[in-house]
Write an enzyme that holds these catalytic residues in place. Structure first.
Site, short mmCIF file in Angstrom:
data_model
loop_
_atom_site.label_atom_id
_atom_site.label_comp_id
_atom_site.label_asym_id
_atom_site.label_seq_id
_atom_site.Cartn_x
_atom_site.Cartn_y
_atom_site.Cartn_z
N CYS A 137 0.85 -1.13 -0.30
CA CYS A 137 -0.01 0.31 -0.31
C CYS A 137 0.56 1.14 0.47
O CYS A 137 0.11 2.00 -0.56
CB CYS A 137 -0.88 0.11 1.39
SG CYS A 137 -2.23 1.36 0.84
N CYS A 144 -1.73 1.45 -2.97
CA CYS A 144 -2.61 2.75 -3.07
C CYS A 144 -1.51 4.11 -2.67
O CYS A 144 -2.97 4.91 -3.73
CB CYS A 144 -3.26 3.19 -1.28
SG CYS A 144 -3.07 0.36 -0.77
N LYS A 146 0.02 5.60 -6.66
CA LYS A 146 -0.92 5.48 -7.26
C LYS A 146 -1.87 6.34 -7.41
O LYS A 146 -1.52 7.07 -8.28
CB LYS A 146 -1.68 3.90 -7.33
CG LYS A 146 -2.82 4.19 -8.43
CD LYS A 146 -3.83 3.12 -7.74
CE LYS A 146 -3.97 3.46 -6.39
NZ LYS A 146 -5.21 1.86 -6.23
N TYR A 194 -9.61 -3.39 -10.66
CA TYR A 194 -9.61 -2.12 -9.85
C TYR A 194 -8.59 -1.24 -10.29
O TYR A 194 -8.02 0.02 -10.73
CB TYR A 194 -9.84 -1.90 -8.70
CG TYR A 194 -8.45 -2.35 -8.01
CD1 TYR A 194 -7.72 -1.62 -7.16
CD2 TYR A 194 -9.05 -3.50 -7.23
CE1 TYR A 194 -6.95 -2.07 -5.83
CE2 TYR A 194 -8.31 -3.83 -6.06
CZ TYR A 194 -7.00 -3.16 -5.93
OH TYR A 194 -6.16 -4.00 -6.05
N GLU A 217 -7.43 1.70 -12.60
CA GLU A 217 -7.21 3.26 -12.52
C GLU A 217 -5.84 3.79 -13.71
O GLU A 217 -5.80 4.74 -13.52
CB GLU A 217 -6.09 2.86 -10.68
CG GLU A 217 -7.91 2.78 -9.57
CD GLU A 217 -7.49 2.62 -8.34
OE1 GLU A 217 -8.34 2.84 -7.43
OE2 GLU A 217 -6.05 1.39 -8.66
#
Length: 460
Positions: free
Chosen positions: A43, A48, A51, A177, A181
């Site tokens: 992450c 996360c 990104k 996803y 994205e």
């Protein structure tokens, strides 16, 4: 004196491992954590956070384009991809340092290297063998690539975050996803993006209205979606161009496609290979996910597993919650099973998606009769820009007791809005509660409390 070197040894310093280590150490346990890369995990370092920073950066393209509609004269903007990547990397370095300090301040010993289970209560780290009363495996997940000819020419999300330069033409394989994205952010930065997905629509598993709306909005922004298509091989030409051999859903060969870069976003598998699970007797499933019970206990007493390596629900806040539940049980005598219902989630696509609770199809399967409230509209922002971008909001209501069991949104700031709605659903809010709530005008979010007309059953 304890017969063990540590009370708790954690393999993997991602979100779950760091949270478990800090909580255990502050509870008085002697804790060590081993990490072969940098502290922070997927992450913080490969998912996360980086990104989202790139997604934020890409949004400025539309902001500049829309500015004249609001009276602003903006010189022709230019974009520097390496500059954004450098800024992103500085932030990741800062976060890595913060995570290390958090562990150190809590009294956790941080060990560098690849740790492997060497049996119950034993861990191998380089030439050392370390003993621990309890062990937690929290090694996360890793992108997977299919076994097709030429797959070595493709990149994953890991490499996409650090491309040395923007490609002119990008092929993204996948419909989840991660795929949507990256499609959104690279498209916004001027890259010609084509998305190849095996299904009819992106985001399999999400509510159907979400999937339809997002696909339409992505197409409006210039992203080409090639549905019901898979790639059978990749070949690099003499000029560096990548040629993708395509196969349609019916098995017939499709037309070849050329791109400058191919990004595979076809899934992630638990990062469980080569860490001694089989030798120690820890049971895994066919994907390599560690099998655990409701209290994160593996098949071997004293060995636990948290986060993406268990493949329960691969979300960072879930991994953090799993860690808290486990440590509460181990060191405070309050065993608690993780509750996976009503976990909100977001997709930082363009426009964004956010959801909490069940989609319409899942709710009907579970309860039979549900009431559906759905709306599509253009936000106030775009009444002046003229941009044809629709917001979609959907409420799924259990008919018998009128409890709201699902909220789904496609539109700018959807994740920020739906996070608040998750509180309402967790508290058991009914449609009457939503109707009694006063909206804030003029906002997009006020639509949630002004939905009055149920969708007729015949429109399903």
């Amino acid at each position: 004196m304890s017969e063990f070197d540590y009370d708790l040894f954690i393999v993997g310093a991602g979100s779950a491992g760091v949270r478990a280590g800090r909580l255990a150490a502050t509870s008085g346990a002697r804790v060590a954590i081993a990490e072969e890369r940098r502290v922070g995990g997927t992450c913080v370092l490969r998912g996360c956070v980086p990104k989202k920073l790139l997604v934020i950066g890409s949004h400025f393209a539309e902001d500049f384009a829309d500015a004249p509609a609001y009276g602003w004269t903006v010189p022709t903007p230019s974009f520097d991809w390496p500059r954004l990547i450098a800024a992103k990397n500085r932030e990741l370095d800062r976060l890595h340092g913060i995570y290390r300090r958090l562990l150190s301040d809590a009294g956790v010993t941080v060990l560098e290297g690849r740790a492997k289970l060497a049996g119950p209560g034993r861990i191998g780290l380089g030439s050392r063998t370390i003993s621990a009363e309890r062990i937690i495996v929290a090694t996360g997940g890793w992108p997977v690539l299919p076994d097709i000819p030429g797959i070595g020419h493709a990149i994953t999300s890991n490499e996409a975050l650090d491309l040395p330069a923007l490609p002119k033409r990008l092929a993204i394989v996948g419909g989840g996803y991660i795929a949507v994205e990256f499609a959104g952010l690279f498209n916004a930065l001027g890259v010609e993006v084509t998305l190849f997905t095996r299904g009819d629509l992106p985001l399999r598993g999400f509510d159907e209205d979400v999937r339809l709306t997002l696909a339409e909005e992505m197409a409006k922004k210039g992203i080409a979606i090639r549905s019901r298509t898979r790639v059978s091989a990749i070949e690099r030409g003499g000029d560096g161009t990548l040629r993708l051999d395509l196969v349609d859903q019916d098995g017939s060969a499709g037309r070849a496609f050329e791109a400058d870069c191919v990004l595979y976003a076809t899934g992630r598998h638990p990062n469980s290979r080569g860490i001694g699970l089989e030798e120690t007797g820890v049971a895994v499933d066919e994907l390599g996910a560690i099998r655990v019970d409701e209290f994160s206990q593996t098949s071997v007493p004293g060995i636990f597993a948290l986060g993406d390596v268990t493949n329960r629900m691969a979300l960072t806040p879930v991994a953090l919650a799993e860690a808290r539940c486990l440590i509460e049980g181990l060191y405070h005598g309050r065993p608690r099973a993780m509750d996976y219902s009503l976990v909100p989630s977001a997709v930082f696509s363009q426009p964004a998606v956010a959801t909490v609770g069940l989609g319409e199809a899942a709710a009907r399967q579970r309860w039979g009769e549900v009431d559906i409230y759905v709306t599509w509209f253009r936000s106030l922002r775009h009444t002046l820009t003229g941009r044809d971008e629709q917001v979609m909001m959907k409420l799924v209501v259990k008919r018998d007791d009128q409890r709201v069991v699902g909220c789904h949104m496609v539109g700018a700031e959807a994740p920020e809005i739906v996070q608040g709605l998750a509180v309402a659903l967790t508290a058991g809010a009914t449609k009457k509660d939503f109707d009694a709530t006063i909206g804030i005008h003029p906002t997009v979010a006020e639509e949630w409390v002004t939905l009055r007309e149920k969708r007729p059953e015949t429109s399903l």
